[in-house]
Design a protein around this motif. Structure first.
Motif, PDB file in Angstrom:
ATOM      1  N   PHE A  19       0.428  22.950-108.826  1.00 23.24           N
ATOM      2  CA  PHE A  19      -0.274  23.836-109.742  1.00 23.24           C
ATOM      3  C   PHE A  19       0.507  25.105-110.064  1.00 23.24           C
ATOM      4  CE2 PHE A  19      -3.453  21.685-107.014  1.00 23.24           C
ATOM      5  CZ  PHE A  19      -3.959  20.818-107.976  1.00 23.24           C
ATOM      6  N   LEU A  20       0.331  25.559-111.311  1.00 16.72           N
ATOM      7  CA  LEU A  20       0.829  26.855-111.759  1.00 16.72           C
ATOM      8  C   LEU A  20      -0.357  27.657-112.263  1.00 16.72           C
ATOM      9  CD1 LEU A  20       4.019  25.812-113.785  1.00 16.72           C
ATOM     10  CD2 LEU A  20       3.928  26.680-111.438  1.00 16.72           C
ATOM     11  N   PHE A  21      -0.360  28.973-111.964  1.00 14.18           N
ATOM     12  CA  PHE A  21      -1.477  29.841-112.316  1.00 14.18           C
ATOM     13  C   PHE A  21      -0.949  31.008-113.150  1.00 14.18           C
ATOM     14  CE2 PHE A  21      -2.174  27.742-108.304  1.00 14.18           C
ATOM     15  CZ  PHE A  21      -3.474  27.261-108.379  1.00 14.18           C
ATOM     16  N   HIS A  22      -1.534  31.200-114.316  1.00 12.42           N
ATOM     17  CA  HIS A  22      -1.097  32.267-115.219  1.00 12.42           C
ATOM     18  C   HIS A  22      -2.248  33.237-115.459  1.00 12.42           C
ATOM     19  CE1 HIS A  22       1.127  34.259-118.442  1.00 12.42           C
ATOM     20  NE2 HIS A  22       0.015  34.233-119.148  1.00 12.42           N
ATOM     21  N   TYR A  23      -2.052  34.490-115.024  1.00 10.98           N
ATOM     22  CA  TYR A  23      -3.048  35.541-115.223  1.00 10.98           C
ATOM     23  C   TYR A  23      -2.817  36.208-116.572  1.00 10.98           C
ATOM     24  CZ  TYR A  23      -4.332  35.272-110.269  1.00 10.98           C
ATOM     25  OH  TYR A  23      -4.774  34.851-109.032  1.00 10.98           O
ATOM     26  N   THR A  24      -3.912  36.530-117.256  1.00 15.33           N
ATOM     27  CA  THR A  24      -3.796  37.193-118.557  1.00 15.33           C
ATOM     28  C   THR A  24      -5.046  38.011-118.829  1.00 15.33           C
ATOM     29  OG1 THR A  24      -3.337  36.837-120.912  1.00 15.33           O
ATOM     30  CG2 THR A  24      -4.773  35.233-119.833  1.00 15.33           C
ATOM     31  N   CYS A 130      -7.513  33.433-115.464  1.00 17.23           N
ATOM     32  CA  CYS A 130      -6.360  32.775-114.859  1.00 17.23           C
ATOM     33  C   CYS A 130      -6.372  31.321-115.332  1.00 17.23           C
ATOM     34  CB  CYS A 130      -6.435  32.857-113.334  1.00 17.23           C
ATOM     35  SG  CYS A 130      -5.094  31.993-112.485  1.00 17.23           S
ATOM     36  N   LEU A 131      -5.316  30.918-116.023  1.00 19.07           N
ATOM     37  CA  LEU A 131      -5.202  29.550-116.519  1.00 19.07           C
ATOM     38  C   LEU A 131      -4.449  28.707-115.491  1.00 19.07           C
ATOM     39  CD1 LEU A 131      -4.235  30.237-120.250  1.00 19.07           C
ATOM     40  CD2 LEU A 131      -6.502  30.218-119.192  1.00 19.07           C
ATOM     41  N   VAL A 132      -4.981  27.526-115.208  1.00 17.83           N
ATOM     42  CA  VAL A 132      -4.401  26.655-114.192  1.00 17.83           C
ATOM     43  C   VAL A 132      -3.741  25.460-114.876  1.00 17.83           C
ATOM     44  CG1 VAL A 132      -4.832  25.353-112.079  1.00 17.83           C
ATOM     45  CG2 VAL A 132      -6.289  27.322-112.641  1.00 17.83           C
ATOM     46  N   PHE A 133      -2.454  25.264-114.579  1.00 11.00           N
ATOM     47  CA  PHE A 133      -1.686  24.199-115.217  1.00 11.00           C
ATOM     48  C   PHE A 133      -1.172  23.204-114.178  1.00 11.00           C
ATOM     49  CE2 PHE A 133      -1.301  27.789-118.090  1.00 11.00           C
ATOM     50  CZ  PHE A 133      -1.424  27.211-119.355  1.00 11.00           C
ATOM     51  N   ASP A 134      -0.982  21.985-114.637  1.00  7.35           N
ATOM     52  CA  ASP A 134      -0.218  21.002-113.871  1.00  7.35           C
ATOM     53  C   ASP A 134       1.260  21.316-114.100  1.00  7.35           C
ATOM     54  OD1 ASP A 134       1.429  18.449-113.719  1.00  7.35           O
ATOM     55  OD2 ASP A 134      -0.468  17.738-112.878  1.00  7.35           O
ATOM     56  N   ARG A 135       1.984  21.623-113.033  1.00  3.71           N
ATOM     57  CA  ARG A 135       3.360  22.107-113.175  1.00  3.71           C
ATOM     58  C   ARG A 135       4.259  21.092-113.871  1.00  3.71           C
ATOM     59  NH1 ARG A 135       7.889  21.158-110.548  1.00  3.71           N
ATOM     60  NH2 ARG A 135       6.817  20.015-108.895  1.00  3.71           N
ATOM     61  N   GLU A 216       5.885  34.271-107.464  1.00  5.34           N
ATOM     62  CA  GLU A 216       6.106  33.940-108.866  1.00  5.34           C
ATOM     63  C   GLU A 216       6.959  32.689-109.055  1.00  5.34           C
ATOM     64  OE1 GLU A 216       7.758  36.020-113.000  1.00  5.34           O
ATOM     65  OE2 GLU A 216       7.581  37.217-111.170  1.00  5.34           O
ATOM     66  N   TYR A 217       6.597  31.937-110.080  1.00  2.00           N
ATOM     67  CA  TYR A 217       7.339  30.749-110.506  1.00  2.00           C
ATOM     68  C   TYR A 217       7.628  30.920-111.989  1.00  2.00           C
ATOM     69  CZ  TYR A 217       8.556  25.766-110.976  1.00  2.00           C
ATOM     70  OH  TYR A 217       9.205  24.573-111.184  1.00  2.00           O
ATOM     71  N   ARG A 218       8.870  30.626-112.404  1.00  4.34           N
ATOM     72  CA  ARG A 218       9.260  30.849-113.785  1.00  4.34           C
ATOM     73  C   ARG A 218       9.772  29.579-114.450  1.00  4.34           C
ATOM     74  NH1 ARG A 218      12.379  36.806-113.614  1.00  4.34           N
ATOM     75  NH2 ARG A 218      10.424  37.999-113.578  1.00  4.34           N
ATOM     76  N   VAL A 219       9.457  29.476-115.728  1.00  7.83           N
ATOM     77  CA  VAL A 219      10.059  28.476-116.608  1.00  7.83           C
ATOM     78  C   VAL A 219      10.816  29.264-117.660  1.00  7.83           C
ATOM     79  CG1 VAL A 219       9.661  26.533-118.151  1.00  7.83           C
ATOM     80  CG2 VAL A 219       8.148  26.887-116.174  1.00  7.83           C
ATOM     81  N   SER A 234      -1.825  18.844-122.798  1.00  8.66           N
ATOM     82  CA  SER A 234      -1.377  17.893-121.782  1.00  8.66           C
ATOM     83  C   SER A 234      -1.353  18.461-120.380  1.00  8.66           C
ATOM     84  CB  SER A 234       0.027  17.385-122.137  1.00  8.66           C
ATOM     85  OG  SER A 234       0.971  18.446-122.085  1.00  8.66           O
ATOM     86  N   SER A 235      -1.342  19.782-120.232  1.00  9.58           N
ATOM     87  CA  SER A 235      -1.108  20.349-118.901  1.00  9.58           C
ATOM     88  C   SER A 235      -2.187  21.294-118.391  1.00  9.58           C
ATOM     89  CB  SER A 235       0.228  21.100-118.885  1.00  9.58           C
ATOM     90  OG  SER A 235       0.239  22.151-119.837  1.00  9.58           O
ATOM     91  N   LEU A 236      -3.056  21.811-119.270  1.00  9.29           N
ATOM     92  CA  LEU A 236      -4.078  22.755-118.819  1.00  9.29           C
ATOM     93  C   LEU A 236      -5.159  22.015-118.037  1.00  9.29           C
ATOM     94  CD1 LEU A 236      -5.154  25.679-118.857  1.00  9.29           C
ATOM     95  CD2 LEU A 236      -6.412  25.069-120.943  1.00  9.29           C
ATOM     96  N   LEU A 237      -5.416  22.467-116.815  1.00  8.14           N
ATOM     97  CA  LEU A 237      -6.395  21.819-115.946  1.00  8.14           C
ATOM     98  C   LEU A 237      -7.695  22.593-115.832  1.00  8.14           C
ATOM     99  CD1 LEU A 237      -4.058  20.836-112.973  1.00  8.14           C
ATOM    100  CD2 LEU A 237      -4.899  19.326-114.782  1.00  8.14           C
ATOM    101  N   ALA A 238      -7.596  23.928-115.814  1.00  8.99           N
ATOM    102  CA  ALA A 238      -8.790  24.729-115.546  1.00  8.99           C
ATOM    103  C   ALA A 238      -8.606  26.143-116.058  1.00  8.99           C
ATOM    104  CB  ALA A 238      -9.095  24.752-114.047  1.00  8.99           C
ATOM    105  N   ILE A 239      -9.732  26.823-116.211  1.00  9.07           N
ATOM    106  CA  ILE A 239      -9.772  28.225-116.617  1.00  9.07           C
ATOM    107  C   ILE A 239     -10.653  28.954-115.615  1.00  9.07           C
ATOM    108  CG2 ILE A 239     -10.348  29.845-118.455  1.00  9.07           C
ATOM    109  CD1 ILE A 239     -10.330  27.272-120.326  1.00  9.07           C
TER     110      ILE A 239
END
Length: 284
Positions: A19-24, A130-135, A216-219, A234-239
């Protein structure tokens, strides 16, 4: 308080790197969801002084010395400033946090969506999301997007490493140096491209240890002149909504999920009980 069946959970302890988590912010979350794309940011907008303040480089001349002549002190300052700006402006990136390894008793504190500092600093003091993605799926979607824009562009992914390196770029005390011959032959843009290719990890995946709790994890995409916008589907799992996310805006989140064609996207809301984090799939 909701029952245990309504608790928001992903995975088991120890957590995987799935999982990857993005705060906004509130505005950022609504904009991302309304457009159905994740927009990469410029590296120059990062918040560590090691990254967004002036970078200093050395100069070197290889034999024959004096050909070309060494630049004046004023020219050196100008060259260093311009090269630093090119290195920062040539890169687009997406920033996330990850789950932290730990023991089951601490599981609720180790989740990527349960970082109190991140909620305060990046999610508008708990009013954002916080958006949760499949890495893996996010990285594949990014690669496909980038290849369609520029087949020559490269993608670099990985966790940030935290270290205090005083005033040099390298942990062994060495400093990146501008070769005057290469400056004449390649120009600043050519030198920047070479450094990005050879030193991308040291330039873009290092931060001071004060930021280490962010995990932190970066792309990162260098040298792509077109803004990168990655589709969410294709990648967003949760909000995960912040504890103070306005109720009036929650309807817009629900509308996105309904319109996205992805009914499996979960929507949860943070709860803090005596400072302990948790998230529920139902709330009032």
């Amino acid at each position: 308080m909701t029952g245990k069946s309504a608790v928001f959970e992903f995975g088991q302890v120890p957590f995987s790197e799935r999982f990857l988590f993005h705060y906004t912010s509130l505005h950022g979350a609504l904009a991302i969801l309304a457009s159905s794309v994740f927009r990469f940011s410029s590296f120059k907008n990062t918040n560590d002084p090691r990254e967004n303040k002036t970078w200093d480089f050395g100069f070197q001349q290889l034999p024959p010395i004096g050909d070309p002549p060494a630049p004046s002190n004023d020219d050196m300052l100008r060259i260093v400033t311009e090269l630093g700006a090119i290195l920062r402006e040539s890169v687009q990136l997406a920033c996330f946090t990850q789950d932290e390894e730990g023991v089951p008793d601490d599981a609720q504190f180790l989740r990527g969506f349960a970082r109190a500092r991140n909620w305060d600093q990046y999610a508008e003091k708990h009013r954002g999301a916080c958006l949760v993605f499949d890495r893996v799926k996010f990285e594949h979607a990014t690669q496909s997007t980038v290849m369609a824009l520029d087949a020559r562009a490269k993608m670099h992914c990985g966790p940030v490493k935290y270290m205090n390196m005083q005033s040099t770029m390298f942990p062994d005390g060495e400093m990146l140096c501008i070769n005057t011959g290469e400056l004449r032959d390649k120009g600043l843009s050519g030198i920047a491209s070479s450094w990005i290719k050879d030193h991308w990890e040291l330039l873009y995946f290092r931060k001071n240890t004060d930021w280490a709790s962010e995990m932190e994890y970066r792309v990162l995409i260098p040298n792509c002149g077109i803004p990168i916008q990655v589709p969410l589907q294709s990648s967003l799992l949760a909000i995960v909504l912040g504890a103070d996310f306005p109720a009036a805006s929650a309807e817009a989140i629900s509308d996105f999920v309904k319109a996205s064609g992805l009914p499996d996207i979960k929507i949860a809301k943070m709860q803090w009980r005596n400072g302990a984090p948790g998230a529920a799939l139902a709330w009032s």
